[in-house]
Scaffold this active site. Structure first.
Site, PDB file in Angstrom:
ATOM      1  N   ALA A   9       0.854  -1.203   0.000  1.00 38.80           N
ATOM      2  CA  ALA A   9       0.000   0.000   0.000  1.00 38.80           C
ATOM      3  C   ALA A   9       0.879   1.238   0.000  1.00 38.80           C
ATOM      4  CB  ALA A   9      -0.924  -0.021   1.209  1.00 38.80           C
ATOM      5  N   VAL A 118       4.613  -5.789 -10.410  1.00 34.96           N
ATOM      6  CA  VAL A 118       5.032  -4.412 -10.673  1.00 34.96           C
ATOM      7  C   VAL A 118       6.402  -4.164 -10.047  1.00 34.96           C
ATOM      8  CG1 VAL A 118       4.383  -1.972 -10.452  1.00 34.96           C
ATOM      9  CG2 VAL A 118       2.594  -3.699 -10.611  1.00 34.96           C
ATOM     10  N   SER A 119       6.646  -4.784  -8.892  1.00 40.96           N
ATOM     11  CA  SER A 119       7.902  -4.566  -8.158  1.00 40.96           C
ATOM     12  C   SER A 119       9.112  -4.837  -9.052  1.00 40.96           C
ATOM     13  CB  SER A 119       7.961  -5.492  -6.936  1.00 40.96           C
ATOM     14  OG  SER A 119       6.765  -5.407  -6.195  1.00 40.96           O
ATOM     15  N   HIS A 175      12.542  -3.836 -18.774  1.00 43.07           N
ATOM     16  CA  HIS A 175      12.131  -2.538 -18.221  1.00 43.07           C
ATOM     17  C   HIS A 175      13.392  -1.862 -17.685  1.00 43.07           C
ATOM     18  CE1 HIS A 175       9.525   0.414 -16.566  1.00 43.07           C
ATOM     19  NE2 HIS A 175       9.666   0.065 -15.304  1.00 43.07           N
TER      20      HIS A 175
HETATM   21  P1  NAD Z   1       6.761   2.290  -1.789  1.00 44.96           P
HETATM   22  O1  NAD Z   1       7.957   2.192  -0.905  1.00 44.96           O
HETATM   23  O2  NAD Z   1       5.976   3.547  -1.791  1.00 44.96           O
HETATM   24  O3  NAD Z   1       5.752   1.093  -1.463  1.00 44.96           O
HETATM   25  C1  NAD Z   1       6.151  -0.233  -1.297  1.00 44.96           C
HETATM   26  C2  NAD Z   1       5.281  -0.836  -0.206  1.00 44.96           C
HETATM   27  O4  NAD Z   1       5.553  -2.243  -0.124  1.00 44.96           O
HETATM   28  C3  NAD Z   1       5.559  -0.247   1.184  1.00 44.96           C
HETATM   29  O5  NAD Z   1       4.351   0.283   1.722  1.00 44.96           O
HETATM   30  C4  NAD Z   1       6.039  -1.454   1.989  1.00 44.96           C
HETATM   31  O6  NAD Z   1       5.665  -1.415   3.351  1.00 44.96           O
HETATM   32  C5  NAD Z   1       5.357  -2.600   1.245  1.00 44.96           C
HETATM   33  N1  NAD Z   1       5.907  -3.919   1.520  1.00 44.96           N
HETATM   34  C6  NAD Z   1       7.196  -4.277   1.705  1.00 44.96           C
HETATM   35  N2  NAD Z   1       7.271  -5.611   1.936  1.00 44.96           N
HETATM   36  C7  NAD Z   1       6.012  -6.099   1.894  1.00 44.96           C
HETATM   37  C8  NAD Z   1       5.433  -7.383   2.047  1.00 44.96           C
HETATM   38  N3  NAD Z   1       6.183  -8.467   2.288  1.00 44.96           N
HETATM   39  N4  NAD Z   1       4.094  -7.502   1.937  1.00 44.96           N
HETATM   40  C9  NAD Z   1       3.322  -6.430   1.716  1.00 44.96           C
HETATM   41  N5  NAD Z   1       3.803  -5.175   1.539  1.00 44.96           N
HETATM   42  C10 NAD Z   1       5.124  -5.016   1.645  1.00 44.96           C
HETATM   43  O7  NAD Z   1       7.278   1.946  -3.261  1.00 44.96           O
HETATM   44  P2  NAD Z   1       6.537   2.282  -4.651  1.00 44.96           P
HETATM   45  O8  NAD Z   1       7.023   3.581  -5.170  1.00 44.96           O
HETATM   46  O9  NAD Z   1       5.076   2.049  -4.482  1.00 44.96           O
HETATM   47  O10 NAD Z   1       7.184   1.147  -5.577  1.00 44.96           O
HETATM   48  C11 NAD Z   1       6.866  -0.205  -5.329  1.00 44.96           C
HETATM   49  C12 NAD Z   1       7.644  -1.118  -6.276  1.00 44.96           C
HETATM   50  O11 NAD Z   1       7.193  -0.916  -7.612  1.00 44.96           O
HETATM   51  C13 NAD Z   1       9.171  -0.847  -6.309  1.00 44.96           C
HETATM   52  O12 NAD Z   1       9.868  -2.062  -6.412  1.00 44.96           O
HETATM   53  C14 NAD Z   1       9.323  -0.023  -7.591  1.00 44.96           C
HETATM   54  O13 NAD Z   1      10.635  -0.108  -8.107  1.00 44.96           O
HETATM   55  C15 NAD Z   1       8.307  -0.687  -8.462  1.00 44.96           C
HETATM   56  N6  NAD Z   1       7.851   0.082  -9.631  1.00 44.96           N
HETATM   57  C16 NAD Z   1       7.712  -0.584 -10.788  1.00 44.96           C
HETATM   58  C17 NAD Z   1       7.255   0.066 -11.917  1.00 44.96           C
HETATM   59  C18 NAD Z   1       7.058  -0.698 -13.194  1.00 44.96           C
HETATM   60  O14 NAD Z   1       6.806  -0.077 -14.219  1.00 44.96           O
HETATM   61  N7  NAD Z   1       7.125  -2.027 -13.196  1.00 44.96           N
HETATM   62  C19 NAD Z   1       6.972   1.437 -11.850  1.00 44.96           C
HETATM   63  C20 NAD Z   1       7.116   2.098 -10.641  1.00 44.96           C
HETATM   64  C21 NAD Z   1       7.553   1.408  -9.518  1.00 44.96           C
END
Ligand code: NAD
Length: 311
Positions: A9, A118-119, A175
């Site tokens: 979230a 997405v991660s 990506h």
């Molecule tokens: P963020 O830090 O705002 O949010 C990540 C969330 O994941 C945090 O709230 C954290 O508490 C939660 N989290 C960590 N471990 C967890 C678990 N085991 N279970 C549940 N939740 C957990 O980061 P963000 O900006 O939202 O980015 C999230 C991910 O998406 C990153 O890896 C980022 O690189 C990636 N991303 C990918 C794309 C894409 O195009 N594929 C684009 C943007 C961001």
């Protein structure tokens, strides 16, 4: 669609949840996060926009993975985003364990769901999730190219002054720096983009697309991009939930398509109610094949790193 769970979230997860709720793409949006109370707070906040946006979608939050139960789709945004100066591959080690635990919970609580990764690094983590869940390549796929294509379309709109709505772009491959933008397939309302932009300028737009994420990260400073990434995920879900069968670049496990196997990377896919219904194989020219193979080599080296870490 009954229920979509978003794991993580954080910024991207919250953005996806808001759009899904507003567009009523499912009956319930659930948010799961390890940070105590945070998903509940995010869910309440989003639900309280319902009088403004006129939606009846339920929005719930929890720290308990059991909240995944009954989900049609699990969106995985959990994990660390990169910081300025880092590449997406630099967060692999930190995110691998997170993805494994999310996959294990998904298998336990939502065995019939599909999963959208997405991660980052999304190519490698989609491969990993595919292995860990054993759900098959049509049900486990990742978001990368929809966002990269939208970035390229945005830059072309800024350059030409035409409506972004009329601009069709396609970006394949990994990506990251080795993504494969395909200007030959880009059009503005059906007219090849080369009619409006000369080759040299187009090359600059392609380079800007490749570093589109890094540009935003450098400007935002404390956060990587999340508005367009969230919208990209929602667009994929829209195609699935309405069975639109749109052709969208998705990170998917290849099994001979584009001459590659045992790798997940971005290729054009037909997205419908069953997930990735088919892969569209484009007739690439020599230059495009060279870029595609560079991307394959880059992802394969990340896959090797991932296998080492996972040992
Ligand atoms: P963020 O830090 O705002 O949010 C990540 C969330 O994941 C945090 O709230 C954290 O508490 C939660 N989290 C960590 N471990 C967890 C678990 N085991 N279970 C549940 N939740 C957990 O980061 P963000 O900006 O939202 O980015 C999230 C991910 O998406 C990153 O890896 C980022 O690189 C990636 N991303 C990918 C794309 C894409 O195009 N594929 C684009 C943007 C961001």
């Amino acid at each position: 669609m009954k229920k979509i769970t978003i794991v993580g979230a954080g910024r991207v997860g919250e953005t996806v949840a808001q759009i899904l709720a507003e567009e009523e793409l499912c009956r319930e949006v659930a948010l799961l996060d390890v940070r105590e109370d945070v998903p509940n707070g995010v869910a309440l906040d989003i639900f309280q926009t319902s009088p403004f946006f006129h939606f009846d979608t339920q929005v719930t939050g929890s720290n308990d993975p059991a909240i995944m139960s009954g989900s049609d789709i699990i969106v995985v945004t959990a994990g660390f985003p990169r910081k300025p100066g880092m590449s997406r591959s630099d967060v692999l080690e930190a995110n691998l364990g997170i993805i494994d635990s999310v996959c294990d919970s998904a298998v336990k609580y939502a065995p019939d769901a599909m999963m959208i990764l997405v991660s980052n690094p999304v190519d490698v983590l989609t491969y990993r999730a595919q292995q860990r869940t054993g759900w098959g390549p049509r049900r486990v796929f990742g978001q990368a190219g929809v966002l990269d294509s939208s970035r390229m379309a945005g830059f072309i709109a800024m350059e030409t002054g035409f409506s972004a709505h009329d601009i069709t772009t396609i970006v394949l491959g990994g990506h990251g720096d080795t993504m494969v933008p395909l200007p030959r397939f880009c059009t503005i309302n059906g007219i090849p983009v080369g009619h409006f932009i000369d080759e040299e300028r187009l090359e600059q737009i392609i380079e800007r697309t490749r570093s589109g994420g890094a540009e935003i990260l450098a400007l935002r400073k404390t956060s990587s991009a999340y508005d367009a990434p969230g919208a990209a995920v929602a667009a994929m879900i829209d195609s699935i939930s309405h069975n639109r069968r749109r052709i969208m670049p998705c990170v998917v496990l290849l099994d001979g398509e584009y001459g590659e196997s045992d790798i997940a990377m971005g290729v054009p896919c037909i997205l419908g109610e069953k997930g990735v219904e088919d892969i569209v194989e484009l007739d690439l020219n020599d230059k495009e094949w060279t870029m595609f193979r560079e991307s394959v080599a880059y992802i394969r080296s990340d896959l090797e790193k991932m296998k080492e870490i996972a040992k």
